[in-house]
Design an enzyme around this catalytic site. Structure first.
Site, mmCIF file in Angstrom:
data_model
loop_
_atom_site.group_PDB
_atom_site.id
_atom_site.type_symbol
_atom_site.label_atom_id
_atom_site.label_comp_id
_atom_site.label_asym_id
_atom_site.label_seq_id
_atom_site.Cartn_x
_atom_site.Cartn_y
_atom_site.Cartn_z
ATOM 1 N N CYS A 412 0.803 -1.215 0.000
ATOM 2 C CA CYS A 412 0.000 0.000 0.000
ATOM 3 C C CYS A 412 0.839 1.270 0.000
ATOM 4 O O CYS A 412 0.544 2.225 -0.719
ATOM 5 C CB CYS A 412 -0.983 -0.001 1.153
ATOM 6 S SG CYS A 412 -0.200 -0.114 2.762
ATOM 7 N N HIS A 456 -2.552 0.598 6.991
ATOM 8 C CA HIS A 456 -2.772 0.946 5.596
ATOM 9 C C HIS A 456 -2.319 2.393 5.361
ATOM 10 O O HIS A 456 -2.231 3.177 6.298
ATOM 11 C CB HIS A 456 -4.268 0.798 5.274
ATOM 12 C CG HIS A 456 -4.560 0.861 3.811
ATOM 13 N ND1 HIS A 456 -3.994 0.029 2.891
ATOM 14 C CD2 HIS A 456 -5.400 1.671 3.097
ATOM 15 C CE1 HIS A 456 -4.448 0.305 1.681
ATOM 16 N NE2 HIS A 456 -5.311 1.307 1.780
ATOM 17 N N ASP A 472 -7.783 6.018 -2.780
ATOM 18 C CA ASP A 472 -6.942 4.906 -2.352
ATOM 19 C C ASP A 472 -6.425 4.164 -3.568
ATOM 20 O O ASP A 472 -7.128 3.354 -4.153
ATOM 21 C CB ASP A 472 -7.748 3.964 -1.446
ATOM 22 C CG ASP A 472 -6.854 2.908 -0.809
ATOM 23 O OD1 ASP A 472 -5.658 2.851 -1.143
ATOM 24 O OD2 ASP A 472 -7.362 2.151 0.029
#
Lengths: 658, 305
Positions: A412, A456, A472
């Site tokens: 991520c 995250h 995202d």
């Protein structure tokens, strides 16, 4: 340190010594990986020496030798910790002193002292860990130590430990209700009862104030609980569970970091939907940020909001904290950002990642509209061969270039970082938000567990007409990560803690059950603070819980418990199944009411004789009843008539003076 | 029938003054077909009591004075060559009688002690391969000095266990002592003592004692007492099943003497100090502990179910 051995005090025999040594070793065992190796070695050597001397029946070492060891240990502890106070140094000293005490234990009195030191050692274990396993383990140790003490008191060398263990177990069981009363009603102070030293949580992992490639990988490998959440109503769907943590603005070409905090007096934005209400129980992480669902709508007491909507605690979170929160899931915020903030959100270090900058310029030429450009980048992540993996290849001097055009494999933070750099290079303000995504709903206890592995990173992009918008990029690469959690999104070959993977349904069930128990423990035992105590008081009908009312309640409850225990014990002798015995006990109670109780070991004839002397007026009635009772209970073949007469007489018997 | 026991008790009580309870305990022991051990310092009337018991019960009586150089043959008897018949002839030892008074039994060596103790257990003796029955009834009344006195070989627990009761006489109270000092010589009194009972009657009484009823509630009590000694940390070891049986037998005899056909907890309490005093030892105590006191403590600690 000195055990003065008087001539009268019995010697400590080998059996007791070995038992105490064993119990103390078990007690000290959890400290082994927390103390320096030389302390452990020294303590073990001293213990082994003691056992050897005991077995061989040799004389115990002289005082000057012990004193020399003490001096050496204190110096060593000082050199190791630069202090002889505090938690770790204190425990290290205690361990060695305990071993030395064992080494000079000669008499029973020394044995008792060792027992008490053992109880103290129990407490030191709780300075490190307060989990259920620790508590159970310590309970077992307390049982062993208490049994050792019982054995010392009845010290005769040939008897085994079966009886003392029974006695100690019984004593612990009897003290349990009193412990419960004291726990519930003893006036609470805020925070733990003893102040935990500063170094208590130094080794806790969690989010940090900076982010570089690979920094999340370590977190993902940990299945430690980050925090637990109880929602007032239905929990939001997984794709909305973005838990907002540190926000990062500054990029140095390799890693992102947070700028000095700009605190805001309040959170400003336009609410659009009813707020979601929940409460968070945050595990200690030794830093100041508090987590809240994106976007926090209220500030818990003791916390300060920043201008980029983080919540920061006034003091580092070193103990488990619980706070009530409200959040809006869809909200527009940050349209009126300062120019300074905009500049910061566009800044890129010069000379880094040239290919990325060139690619951004090309994109800018192609797409005039900011949103179209952003979508094109996301489409690129989605459609081209980018992979989501925990074990990406090494990146070179221009990490974003290498990632975007070379390796194309990452986690991520790789995607968030590359995306933000691309946006900035194309002239769109962007920043990185770190936190947690998702969480596991525990149906037992109905709360959500968020683990370190749920950590995250995502981005926020600023548009003049919408303010900051959450984007995202990981979701474009791996929609599964957002929808179903990390275990589903990663390839099966990637290393993940066993508990995070969902491979074994029974394991998952077991884990959820255990977590639910641990959560209740945290909430009701460890987190039993003045607030909880007050709410309990209110529930049982005491509105104002002052020290006085608590003390009053404490006394009442203690007395009640004691009386109940006493009655239970007295009842055991009374719980007669034989109706004849029951009737006779009634007769005895009537006489006890008149001040002439029967001793438990007093036989009926002896009792009758005593009564006849004390109360001649009752002699006939007592004699008749006793005669019938003896015949009925001890006689050869009593008839039913005798029993009827007996019960009749007992019923009509009165010990009142006429 | 129990009246006859009272007569015996009264007769013995005229010689041993102020010790009615001990005399009744001793009689209960004999009624329960148990052997009796009397332990006390010299000079308080142990031997006199044993002698008086035997005489008043009308039983054959032999006295063995135990000494440290005693041999088993001195107790059991010996075969001697007879020149007339040309064979060996057995001369029975003093043990072949109905009441054996083993005086100062702990002064003999363990070898000599064990000769008597075997006879007690089996009611027979085996000498040179031939087993000979001992008469019935057969009692051993042994006296011993406290083990802390000089020149004693303490009886081991396993042999102590063969005595149903151990009683202590203790000093007489001042009235009894004055009567003793003023009265006739005890030895003369002993010779004047007439048997109050035939041995047939004694056997019948023993049989009657065995018939005394013990209810379930009473067995509960005996079990509670025994169980307490096994659970409590105060004792080195608990009472054995044999000890429990001994308590029951003695309590039956006591109940018979009280003219009852069933046993009461009071009967158990009355005989308990005598029966378990020599079978219990307090844990952690090194000094002298009176066994009877231990039993009194036990009675106080265990409620009657």
């Amino acid at each position: 340190m000195y055990g003065c051995s008087t001539g009268m005090d019995p010697r400590l025999n080998l059996r007791s010594t070995l038992w105490l040594t064993g119990a103390l070793l078990l007690l000290a065992a959890p400290h082994v990986d927390r103390l320096p190796w030389w302390i452990i070695t020294l303590a073990l050597m001293l213990v082994a020496w003691r056992v050897y001397l005991g077995k061989m029946r040799f004389e115990l070492p002289r005082k000057w030798l012990l004193l020399a060891i003490v001096a050496g240990t204190v110096t060593g502890v000082y050199l190791t910790y630069r202090t002889i106070f505090g938690r770790d140094a204190g425990i290290a000293l205690l361990m060695v002193m305990l071993a030395l005490k064992l080494l000079e234990a000669r008499t029973r009195r020394d044995g008792m002292l060792l027992c008490f030191l053992g109880y103290f050692l129990v407490i030191t274990n709780f300075l490190h860990s307060q989990t259920i396993p620790t508590a159970l383990y310590m309970l077992a140790c307390v049982w062993l130590i208490t049994a050792g003490m019982v054995h010392l008191q009845h010290g005769h060398s040939d008897a085994g430990y079966r009886v003392p263990l029974r006695a100690a177990g019984l004593m612990l069981a009897q003290s349990a209700p009193l412990m419960l009363v004291l726990f519930l009603f003893f006036p609470r102070v805020q925070g733990p009862l003893w102040g935990l030293p500063h170094d208590a949580f130094s080794a806790v992992s969690g989010l940090s104030e900076s982010m570089s490639p690979g920094s999340f990988t370590n977190l993902t490998l940990s299945d430690a609980v980050a925090f637990r959440v109880e929602f007032k109503e239905q929990a939001p769907p997984p794709r909305d569970l973005y838990w907002r943590g540190p926000v990062m603005w500054d990029f140095d070409g390799y890693s992102w970091s947070a700028p000095p905090y700009q605190y805001a007096s309040q959170l400003r934005y336009d609410a659009q939907l009813p707020a979601i209400e929940y409460s968070v129980t945050l595990e200690p992480h030794n830093d100041r940020w508090l987590l809240a669902l994106d976007l926090p709508a209220r500030v818990p007491p003791g916390a300060i909001p920043t201008s980029d909507f983080q919540l920061r605690s006034a003091a580092p979170v070193t103990t488990r904290v619980r706070y009530d929160m409200q959040s809006f899931l869809k909200v527009e915020f940050g349209r009126a950002e300062s120019r300074q903030a905009m500049r910061r959100a566009l800044r890129l270090p010069a000379g880094f990642n040239p290919r990325t900058a060139e690619f951004a310029r090309a994109l800018r030429k192609k797409f005039a509209d900011d949103r179209a450009l952003m979508n094109a980048v996301l489409a690129m992540f989605r459609d081209e061969a980018y992979f989501y993996t925990l074990s990406p290849p090494q990146l070179g001097d221009h990490p974003v270039d290498d990632f975007l055009f070379g390796t194309r494999r990452g986690f991520c933070e790789y995607y968030a970082s590359a995306f933000a750099v691309l946006m900035r290079a194309a002239g769109i303000p962007a920043r990185i938000v770190t936190g947690y995504l998702g969480g596991e709903l525990n149906p037992l206890g109905n709360y959500m567990i968020v683990r370190q592995s749920d950590a995250h990173a995502w981005t926020e992009v600023w548009f003049p007409d919408a303010g900051w918008v959450r984007v995202d990029p990981t979701a474009a690469v791996s929609p599964l990560r957002v929808e179903s959690g990390i275990a589903a999104a990663l390839p099966r070959t990637d290393p993940l803690p066993l508990l995070v993977r969902g491979d074994y349904p029974w394991l998952r069930q077991l884990r959820l059950t255990w977590d639910s128990v641990a959560n209740s423990w945290n909430q009701w035992v460890l987190g039993y603070n003045p607030e909880r105590q007050r709410s309990l008081m209110t529930r049982i009908g005491i509105d104002r819980s002052t020290w006085e009312s608590l003390a009053f309640l404490l006394v009442i409850a203690t007395l009640t418990v004691t009386v109940i225990l006493f009655l239970l014990m007295a009842r055991r002798s009374r719980a007669a199944t034989d109706p004849v015995k029951r009737a006779y006990l009634l007769f005895c109670r009537k006489l006890a009411g008149a001040g002439l109780p029967r001793a438990p070991s007093e036989g009926p004839a002896a009792y009758a004789a005593r009564l006849a002397a004390a109360r001649p007026d009752l002699q006939t009635a007592v004699a008749a009843i006793t005669r019938l009772y003896i015949v009925l209970r001890y006689g050869v073949a009593p008839g039913p008539a005798a029993r009827r007469e007996f019960e009749e007489r007992v019923r009509h018997f009165s010990a009142a003076t006429r | 029938m129990p009246n006859q026991i009272d007569t015996v008790a009264a007769a013995v009580g005229r010689i041993i003054l102020g010790k009615e309870h001990q005399i009744r305990l001793a009689l209960a022991c004999l009624l329960a077909r148990g052997h009796l051990l009397i332990e006390d310092i010299p000079g308080v009337g142990k031997t006199t009591l044993a002698h008086a018991l035997a005489s008043s019960l009308g039983l054959g009586f032999q006295r063995i004075q135990f000494t440290s150089d005693m041999l088993p043959a001195d107790i059991l008897g010996v075969s001697v060559y007879n020149r007339d018949t040309g064979g060996f002839q057995f001369h029975p030892g003093p043990v072949f009688t109905q009441v054996v008074l083993a005086d100062e039994v702990n002064r003999a060596t363990p070898k000599a002690q064990s000769a008597l103790l075997e006879a007690m257990e089996e009611q027979q003796v085996t000498i040179e391969g031939e087993t000979r029955r001992l008469p019935d009834p057969f009692f051993v009344i042994a006296t011993q000095n406290p083990s802390y006195l000089i020149g004693t070989f303490p009886l081991p627990e396993s042999q102590l266990d063969r005595f149903l009761m151990r009683i202590e006489l203790g000093y007489p109270d001042s009235d009894a002592e004055r009567a003793l000092l003023q009265g006739e010589d005890r030895r003369d009194l002993l010779t004047q003592l007439k048997p109050c009972m035939e041995s047939r009657t004694l056997i019948e009484l023993q049989r009657a004692a065995q018939q005394v009823y013990t209810a379930g509630a009473l067995l509960d009590y005996v079990q509670a007492l025994v169980g307490h000694t096994r659970r409590s940390v105060e004792f080195v070891h608990g009472l054995s099943p044999r000890a429990a049986l001994a308590v029951l037998h003695a309590a039956r005899a006591w109940a018979l003497m009280e003219d009852r056909n069933h046993v009461l907890p009071e009967d158990v309490q009355a005989v308990l100090p005598g029966v378990v005093g020599h079978r219990l030892a307090l844990a952690g105590e090194t000094g002298r502990v009176n066994g009877a006191d231990v039993a009194e403590q036990l009675i106080k600690q265990v409620p009657i179910p």
